[in-house]
Design a protein around this motif. Structure first.
Motif, short mmCIF file in Angstrom:
data_model
loop_
_atom_site.label_atom_id
_atom_site.label_comp_id
_atom_site.label_asym_id
_atom_site.label_seq_id
_atom_site.Cartn_x
_atom_site.Cartn_y
_atom_site.Cartn_z
N THR A 2 0.83 -1.20 0.00
CA THR A 2 0.00 0.00 0.00
C THR A 2 0.86 1.25 0.00
O THR A 2 1.84 1.35 0.73
CB THR A 2 -0.92 0.01 1.23
N ASP A 3 0.49 2.22 -0.83
CA ASP A 3 1.22 3.48 -0.90
C ASP A 3 0.40 4.55 -0.19
O ASP A 3 -0.69 4.91 -0.64
CB ASP A 3 1.46 3.88 -2.36
N PRO A 169 -8.39 5.59 4.44
CA PRO A 169 -8.26 4.17 4.81
C PRO A 169 -7.73 3.28 3.70
O PRO A 169 -6.91 2.38 3.95
CB PRO A 169 -9.70 3.79 5.19
N GLU A 170 -8.17 3.54 2.46
CA GLU A 170 -7.75 2.66 1.36
C GLU A 170 -6.26 2.79 1.04
O GLU A 170 -5.69 1.93 0.36
CB GLU A 170 -8.58 2.95 0.11
N HIS A 175 -3.69 -3.74 8.34
CA HIS A 175 -3.68 -3.94 9.79
C HIS A 175 -3.79 -2.62 10.57
O HIS A 175 -4.03 -2.64 11.78
CB HIS A 175 -2.42 -4.69 10.22
N LEU A 176 -3.63 -1.49 9.88
CA LEU A 176 -3.71 -0.20 10.57
C LEU A 176 -5.05 0.50 10.36
O LEU A 176 -5.33 1.50 11.03
CB LEU A 176 -2.60 0.73 10.07
N ARG A 177 -5.89 -0.01 9.49
CA ARG A 177 -7.12 0.70 9.14
C ARG A 177 -8.08 0.81 10.32
O ARG A 177 -8.59 1.89 10.61
CB ARG A 177 -7.79 0.02 7.94
N LEU A 182 -10.61 3.92 14.69
CA LEU A 182 -11.05 4.04 16.08
C LEU A 182 -10.40 5.24 16.77
O LEU A 182 -10.99 5.86 17.66
CB LEU A 182 -10.74 2.76 16.85
N ALA A 183 -9.18 5.58 16.34
CA ALA A 183 -8.49 6.74 16.91
C ALA A 183 -8.99 8.05 16.32
O ALA A 183 -8.59 9.13 16.78
CB ALA A 183 -6.98 6.61 16.67
N GLY A 184 -9.87 7.97 15.31
CA GLY A 184 -10.43 9.18 14.73
C GLY A 184 -9.50 9.91 13.78
O GLY A 184 -9.69 11.09 13.50
N ALA A 185 -8.50 9.20 13.23
CA ALA A 185 -7.49 9.87 12.41
C ALA A 185 -7.69 9.65 10.91
O ALA A 185 -6.82 9.99 10.12
CB ALA A 185 -6.10 9.37 12.80
N THR A 186 -8.84 9.10 10.52
CA THR A 186 -9.05 8.80 9.11
C THR A 186 -10.12 9.69 8.50
O THR A 186 -10.96 10.27 9.19
CB THR A 186 -9.45 7.32 8.92
#
Length: 247
Positions: A2-3, A169-170, A175-177, A182-186
């Motif tokens: 993923t880039d 997210p994409e 594994h980090l999505r 949940l951390a609200g960073a997306t």
């Protein structure tokens, strides 16, 4: 693989007249963050670099073509790692530092070794050299954190650094999505990372007032260092992203 970045990298990308971005990265670490620099041509023709990304000679020449590089800006205590290379290439440029940056141990050691120079500290008011082009707001926090936000008045563009983290997210490793969501960073309206929210909240009412002042500017677009910037409907997006701070 993923880039997480926003190619093409390390080139000038026009946003509005006299304002460009440079996408770069990914930064090394457990989270391969994209990173972004903002470039502004001031009304006197000088060029202002916000949060300089990794140095690239072709990029430096492209920026020189739009005007002389006179200002290098480290807008918070985390965004300074690439300053040294730009300073060596442009020794006459003034380096402006966020409050408390020069007191960080790693920064102090670089200064003592002659690898880094911090010429002037940023404050709550814009210096005369760019006051006609950029308004600035100091967002305080605890644990030594400060971030200086800038508002390009001609284009109504707000320039932040880490106060918004809006990762798509994409573009993230699978594994980090979920953890980052949940951390609200997306996206679509990501917030600052949790550790930074905790630090900024220690700034109390002053931090909350600063955040409200940024929303009150009613920016048409919001740029920041990591993730998809707010290209449209920027003011409501900014209000959602800063809801954790505005009381």
């Amino acid at each position: 693989m993923t880039d997480t970045t926003y190619p093409p990298l390390d080139i000038l990308k026009p946003v509005v007249p006299d304002l460009w971005i440079v996408d770069s990265g990914p930064l090394s670490g457990p989270l391969p963050l994209p990173v972004r620099m903002t470039v502004v041509r001031l009304s006197d023709g000088a060029v202002w670099l916000h949060s300089p990304t990794r140095f690239d000679e072709a990029l430096a020449r492209a920026i020189e073509a739009i005007g002389p590089i006179r200002h290098l800006v480290a807008p918070n205590i985390a965004h300074w790692m690439f300053l040294g290379a730009w300073q060596r290439r442009f020794p006459d440029a003034v380096t402006w530092a966020a409050p408390n940056l020069r007191h960080r141990g790693q920064v102090r050691r670089r200064i003592e070794a002659g690898e880094l120079r911090l010429d002037r500290d940023l404050g709550e008011q814009s210096p005369g050299t760019w006051a006609g082009d950029l308004r600035q707001t100091l967002v305080p926090g605890g644990l030594g954190f400060r971030e200086v936000a800038f508002f390009h008045t001609a284009s109504r563009t707000l320039i932040l650094t880490d106060l918004v983290l809006n990762l798509e997210p994409e573009k993230l490793p699978v594994h980090l999505r979920l953890p980052l969501r949940l951390a609200g960073a997306t996206a679509p309206d990501g917030r600052a990372p949790l550790y930074l929210r905790l630090a900024v909240r220690l700034g109390g009412r002053a931090a909350s007032r600063a955040a409200a002042a940024l929303v009150a500017l009613a920016p048409q677009r919001v740029l920041f260092a990591h993730g998809a910037w707010f290209e449209r409907e920027a003011t409501p997006a900014l209000r959602r992203s800063l809801r954790w701070l505005i009381r």
